[in-house]
Design a protein around this motif. Structure first.
Motif, PDB file in Angstrom:
ATOM      1  N   GLU A  96     -13.788  -0.784   7.303  1.00 38.83           N
ATOM      2  CA  GLU A  96     -13.871  -0.233   5.993  1.00 38.83           C
ATOM      3  C   GLU A  96     -13.756  -1.357   4.828  1.00 38.83           C
ATOM      4  OE1 GLU A  96     -11.594   2.704   2.666  1.00 38.83           O
ATOM      5  OE2 GLU A  96     -10.612   2.145   4.653  1.00 38.83           O
TER       6      GLU A  96
ATOM      7  N   SER B 243      -5.277  -2.458  -4.250  1.00 32.87           N
ATOM      8  CA  SER B 243      -5.362  -2.133  -2.855  1.00 32.87           C
ATOM      9  C   SER B 243      -6.270  -3.416  -2.329  1.00 32.87           C
ATOM     10  CB  SER B 243      -5.827  -1.014  -2.638  1.00 32.87           C
ATOM     11  OG  SER B 243      -7.372  -0.756  -2.915  1.00 32.87           O
TER      12      SER B 243
ATOM     13  N   ARG C  36      -9.739   0.321   9.466  1.00 34.23           N
ATOM     14  CA  ARG C  36      -9.699   0.050   8.056  1.00 34.23           C
ATOM     15  C   ARG C  36     -10.229  -1.476   7.557  1.00 34.23           C
ATOM     16  NH1 ARG C  36      -4.075   1.784   5.314  1.00 34.23           N
ATOM     17  NH2 ARG C  36      -5.322   3.673   5.453  1.00 34.23           N
TER      18      ARG C  36
ATOM     19  N   GLY D  78      -6.125   2.019  14.102  1.00 32.96           N
ATOM     20  CA  GLY D  78      -6.397   2.715  12.622  1.00 32.96           C
ATOM     21  C   GLY D  78      -6.711   1.337  11.844  1.00 32.96           C
TER      22      GLY D  78
ATOM     23  N   GLU E  53       1.805   2.103   7.571  1.00 29.61           N
ATOM     24  CA  GLU E  53       0.706   3.109   7.403  1.00 29.61           C
ATOM     25  C   GLU E  53       0.353   3.790   8.686  1.00 29.61           C
ATOM     26  OE1 GLU E  53      -1.988   2.933   4.741  1.00 29.61           O
ATOM     27  OE2 GLU E  53      -0.093   2.249   3.564  1.00 29.61           O
TER      28      GLU E  53
ATOM     29  N   LYS F  27      -0.380   5.794   3.037  1.00 31.70           N
ATOM     30  CA  LYS F  27      -1.225   7.087   3.170  1.00 31.70           C
ATOM     31  C   LYS F  27      -2.660   6.874   3.508  1.00 31.70           C
ATOM     32  CE  LYS F  27       1.705  10.017   0.349  1.00 31.70           C
ATOM     33  NZ  LYS F  27       1.597  10.857  -0.774  1.00 31.70           N
ATOM     34  N   ASP F  28      -3.169   5.805   2.774  1.00 33.83           N
ATOM     35  CA  ASP F  28      -4.669   5.771   2.758  1.00 33.83           C
ATOM     36  C   ASP F  28      -5.176   4.406   2.410  1.00 33.83           C
ATOM     37  OD1 ASP F  28      -4.786   5.469   0.013  1.00 33.83           O
ATOM     38  OD2 ASP F  28      -5.713   7.640  -0.161  1.00 33.83           O
ATOM     39  N   GLY F  29      -3.908   3.385   2.424  1.00 31.36           N
ATOM     40  CA  GLY F  29      -4.104   1.923   1.846  1.00 31.36           C
ATOM     41  C   GLY F  29      -4.657   1.936   0.624  1.00 31.36           C
TER      42      GLY F  29
ATOM     43  N   THR G 200       0.757  -1.190   0.047  1.00 33.15           N
ATOM     44  CA  THR G 200      -0.034   0.155  -0.099  1.00 33.15           C
ATOM     45  C   THR G 200       0.890   1.328  -0.134  1.00 33.15           C
ATOM     46  OG1 THR G 200      -0.144  -0.211   2.580  1.00 33.15           O
ATOM     47  CG2 THR G 200      -1.863  -1.239   1.027  1.00 33.15           C
TER      48      THR G 200
END
Length: 963
Positions: free
Chosen positions: A792, A752, A789, A785, A775, A741-743, A738
């Motif tokens: 998400e 991703s 994720r 975090g 990350e 930053k945001d995966g 990744t």
């Protein structure tokens, strides 16, 4: 969304008549995944190719009509219920029911026209149960829809429809309720149940009955999760030809649609030995399972057991499943139905007695899905999940000094035994057929909690004394060898919750820690003793002592020349043979390499360890001249066998000797890119050889690459290629690198975990890079975090109607300075597996020792928690201590594990628990010790928990207590 789910899960037909289905038979082709008698033991069911035990409890008979059906199904699934009864009834018991036929302005019904609302409800129920793997037992006709006052307003009554008159059918204007004496039913039969040719031959009414059944089948025949029962409680004054006719009709219609189905009839007689039941017992050609529900009306415990055992023995010449779709009994209900305790005992006796299903009847004559029912559904599922119930049989003959209704035994002689105690007690169990020792565990049914196991010597009799009054069960199991336990199936997603893994018939959470890198077990024959490392991990798993926890390792079969981590290496063993000049021949494989790889995979299998086998390694492909950085001669792309300078098969005119950070030439060989066919052929040759070896091992997951910075096309190409070359059920995954930053993907944002987890080419996603320290930085942020994720990714899957495991094959925070925080964060955050990454060169042995101790601590916690029924529920926590963070994993309304990072003993947190009493246990993950234990009552606003003293990393485990 609903229509898409129904299309994929049920393939529901929209035709009005089965005749339409018949004209398009390919739309309803037979499915191996349908519910049917288990091939390994036809006394039980199998669904989607695996044996399944059906347990349930629900609040209505015609369940498809209730307004809160979706929520009710979720509540069932949360306690392990996977079985509902659904009558096609339309009588107005509660006011929300609707009829199947259209009603005219004059109030009369038109049986030639449908009420779309009725059928939409039915369609929804089939879709929502399929999504939750809940088996539906449909009853087409219900006697109680037709009696007395119900008949006056029934659409089938000629006075209420425009389709036929009393003169045109055998129907009468009134039918009295049956009368009862001497335990039998009397009175004039209802002509609605005599229409078939062998009885009244009422052709007009029968034509409408058939039309109704055809409409039901137009939906249900497209579903794999449906069983059929002709009638509810058909009484003795009705000849058996009624049920026989409809069983035959159902099968004919199913056959015309290229489907197979399972059919039963529910006869009314409470005594299963009564003559009425012979119409089913003696006709396996008509009824493929036996419906024993009326035995529930027998309140004497021993008689209830003996009735069931009579059927069990009678069916022995041609075994069929015995279903119990309703269990009577509830305090405050009808006296004839029995009490709450009586119902709970029958629920357990059914399963211990060899039945394939057990379900609480709806209130007020049953427990439904009340709290009293939930506890027993959950506990019975805990017992049957922990043993191979499908190889067992009722064995009360093994109980010595047993009093009436004291204990009941289900056993596989010599291997496993389960004994149920309705209200405490003490018996002797004959285990003389077993050898060595057995592990014995008591299940506190009222609390749904296993007590610690203990070893008992086999070969004689063992005393079983329940720890107290009330409901208890005890399980004794031998320690079968690896082939017996794990050779029955590959590691795969757990069918009941595919966010987790299963090995054979057992949901598992793999945990790992090893002192070596992923390639060294194979490529370092002179310096790496992989058996010693696997032994060490296996010893930890054995100490945990749970079938639900196993080991986990990575393996990269070729060597990426990462000598920075390994120091000086005298010998490197690669898959390919080498010429005298040191170059590799990519068309020839090294026998010693294959031998060592097989030895490693075999040892892992024997030790109950899952292996993530990685085909390619990005580090060796993108690091070198022109790449991320150049580690120098003898490492990475400089020394890679596919570098043209290192093989005899092609030169730099075919593939450059340089590389790049992104879009490396090695990743451009596939047809959709540069299509470098000679190199692609050699890549395929290696993959084919590797898969031919790996396919022999059910403990292997196939990962396309390690930390891949390739493009998405490359990964998808190899996922599809591998799928065609491995046994069905082999899991295929990927670990993208990744962007920190945001995966998103490091080189291609769409490559991703977020993309892969919704892509049908992959069975799992290795999210190691997406939740790592790269990350998120410090351990706290990695845990919290990373949990966000994972949630998400899960939500993305939910949006497209799929579920896959998310595994973490390596965590870079691997020592005492945060390793526990990260490891527990993976489990409580909702990952399906967790493993510490290998030691760095400057890590002492104490760090390796910490890793093994850490997975032992977490493993012991996991062993007590049915994680396979749990989901991330961060919304449970309403208020946190300032600066703190949480992960929450829970089974809604049943139990929750909360990881709290931050706060001290002056703080508290608020949790939105359902009202009731909750057991509260605080645990220190760094020691595994209990910090505090208590009980508290949650009110309408939830519960406030005071934080106990200790470190700033704590686990609180909350369990709902029976009311």
């Amino acid at each position: 969304m609903r229509q898409r789910a129904l299309s994929s899960l049920c393939r529901t037909c929209i035709a009005l008549f089965v005749a339409v289905i018949v004209s398009e038979p390919n739309l309803a082709s037979a499915s191996d995944g349908r519910i049917r008698p288990y091939e390994g033991n036809p006394r039980y069911w199998q669904y989607r190719g695996r044996p399944v035990l059906l347990l349930g409890g629900s609040k209505d008979d015609n369940l498809f009509q209730i307004p809160d059906l979706k929520q009710h199904l979720d509540e069932m699934a949360s306690v392990g219920a996977n079985y509902i009864r659904n009558t096609m009834s339309d009588r107005s018991d509660h006011g929300f029911e609707v009829h199947p036929f259209a009603q005219r302005a004059d109030g009369r019904f038109d049986l030639d026209r449908w009420n779309d609302e009725y059928w939409q409800r039915f369609e929804n129920m089939l879709a929502w149960t399929a999504e939750r793997d809940i088996i539906v037992q449909i009853e087409l006709w219900d006697k109680w829809d037709m009696h007395a006052e119900i008949w006056i307003g029934n659409p089938w009554n000629p006075a209420n429809n425009v389709n036929y008159t009393y003169d045109e059918t055998a129907l009468a204007a009134a039918y009295a309720r049956p009368t009862y004496r001497d335990g039998t039913s009397h009175g004039k039969p209802h002509d609605f149940f005599l229409t078939v040719p062998a009885l009244n031959d009422d052709r007009i009414l029968l034509s409408y009955q058939r039309r109704f059944v055809d409409k039901v089948l137009s939906y249900s025949l497209r579903c794999d999760h449906v069983l059929y029962c002709v009638s509810n409680e058909i009484h003795p004054q009705y000849p058996p030809q009624w049920g026989w006719y409809w069983a035959d009709y159902l099968r004919q219609q199913a056959s015309a649609a290229d489907r197979e189905i399972e059919v039963a009839e529910m006869y009314w007689a409470l005594d299963l030995k009564a003559e009425q039941h012979r119409a089913s017992l003696d006709h396996p050609d008509v009824y493929s399972f036996f419906e024993a529900s009326q035995n529930s009306g027998t309140l004497d415990p021993e008689e209830n057991w003996q009735n069931l055992q009579f059927v069990y023995r009678h069916l022995g010449f041609r075994p069929r499943p015995i279903n119990n779709t309703k269990i009577y009994g509830a305090d405050g209900g009808s006296a004839w139905a029995g009490t709450t305790r009586n119902a709970q005992e029958k629920f357990w006796r059914n399963i211990i007695g060899g039945s394939a299903s057990s379900r609480f009847h709806r209130p007020a004559t049953g427990l439904g899905l009340s709290e009293a029912a939930r506890v027993h559904i959950k506990s019975l599922r805990m017992l049957t999940d922990a043993m191979q119930v499908f190889t067992c049989e009722p064995r009360n003959d093994l109980l010595v000094d047993r009093s009436a209704n004291e204990a009941y035994c289900l056993a596989e002689l010599g291997r496993q035994y389960a004994v149920y105690f309705p209200d405490g007690g003490e018996v002797m169990l004959d285990i003389s057929a077993a050898r060595g020792s057995l592990q014995m565990r008591w299940l506190d049914i009222a609390r749904s909690v296993w007590r610690p196991s203990q070893a008992v010597a086999a070969g004689g009799k063992v005393e079983l004394k329940a720890p107290g009054r009330g409901h208890w069960a005890v399980m004794l199991q031998s320690a079968p060898d690896a082939d017996e336990v794990h050779g029955k199936g590959r590691v795969r997603p757990w069918s009941e919750n595919p966010h987790y893994l299963a090995w054979g018939d057992t949901p598992v959470f793999p945990l790992g820690a090893t002192g070596y890198h992923s390639w060294t077990p194979i490529s370092r024959p002179g310096t790496m003793d992989f058996r010693q490392q696997l032994d060490r991990l296996a010893a930890v798993v054995a100490e945990i002592g749970s079938p639900h926890v196993c080991g986990f390792v990575r393996c990269l079969p070729y060597d990426p020349m990462n000598h920075m981590h390994d120091g000086a290496v005298k010998e490197v063993l690669q898959p390919w043979s080498r010429h005298a000049d040191g170059r590799y021949d990519l068309e020839r494989f090294e026998p010693a390499w294959e031998e060592r790889l097989r030895a490693f995979l075999s040892a892992a299998f024997d030790h109950r360890i899952v292996v993530s086998l990685e085909i390619w390694d990005d580090w060796s492909i993108t690091r070198g001249p022109g790449g991320a950085y150049d580690p120098g001669v003898g490492a990475a792309w400089n020394a890679h066998p596919f570098n043209p300078r290192n093989n005899v098969n092609y030169d730099e005119g075919m593939l450059p000797a340089t590389t790049s950070v992104c879009d490396a030439p090695f990743y451009s060989t596939i047809p959709s890119r540069r299509s470098i066919q000679p190199v692609l052929d050699l890549q395929r040759r290696y993959v084919d050889h590797l898969l031919a070896i790996a396919s022999d091992y059910p403990n292997v997951l196939i990962s396309i690459a390690n930390e891949s910075r390739a493009h998405l096309e490359w990964s998808r190409f190899w996922a599809e290629y591998v799928r065609q070359r491995v046994p069905t059920g082999t899991m295929i995954g990927e670990m993208p690198s990744t962007n920190r930053k945001d995966g998103g993907g490091e080189c291609e944002p769409s490559f991703s975990p977020l993309t892969l987890c919704t892509d049908s080419r992959y069975d799992y996603v290795d999210i190691s890079q997406g939740v790592s320290g790269h990350e998120f930085g410090n351990p706290r942020e990695q845990a919290i975090g990373g949990g966000r994720r994972i949630l998400e990714y899960r939500r993305a899957m939910a949006e497209v109607g799929t579920r896959r495991p998310l595994i973490v094959s390596k965590d870079y925070t691997r020592g005492p300075d945060g390793g526990d925080i990260v490891l527990w964060g993976r489990f409580v955050g909702g990952a399906a597996a967790a493993r510490f990454h290998r030691l760095a060169g400057d890590h002492p042995e104490s760090v390796s020792r910490f890793q093994h101790e850490a997975i032992a601590r977490l493993g012991r916690f996991i062993a007590q928690v049915p994680f396979w029924r749990m989901h991330p529920e961060p919304g449970l926590v309403a208020r946190l201590p300032a600066g703190a963070g949480v992960n929450v994993l829970g089974e809604s309304g049943v139990h929750y594990a909360i990881q709290l990072i931050g706060g001290d003993d002056r703080d508290s947190l608020d949790v939105n628990l359902p009202s009731g009493t909750w057991a509260i246990q605080w645990i220190d993950p760094a020691t595994g010790k209990e910090l505090a234990r208590s009980e508290a009552d949650a009110g309408s606003t939830g519960l406030r928990l005071g934080v106990p003293a200790g470190s700033d990393h704590r686990i609180v485990y909350l369990v709902a207590q029976p009311r």
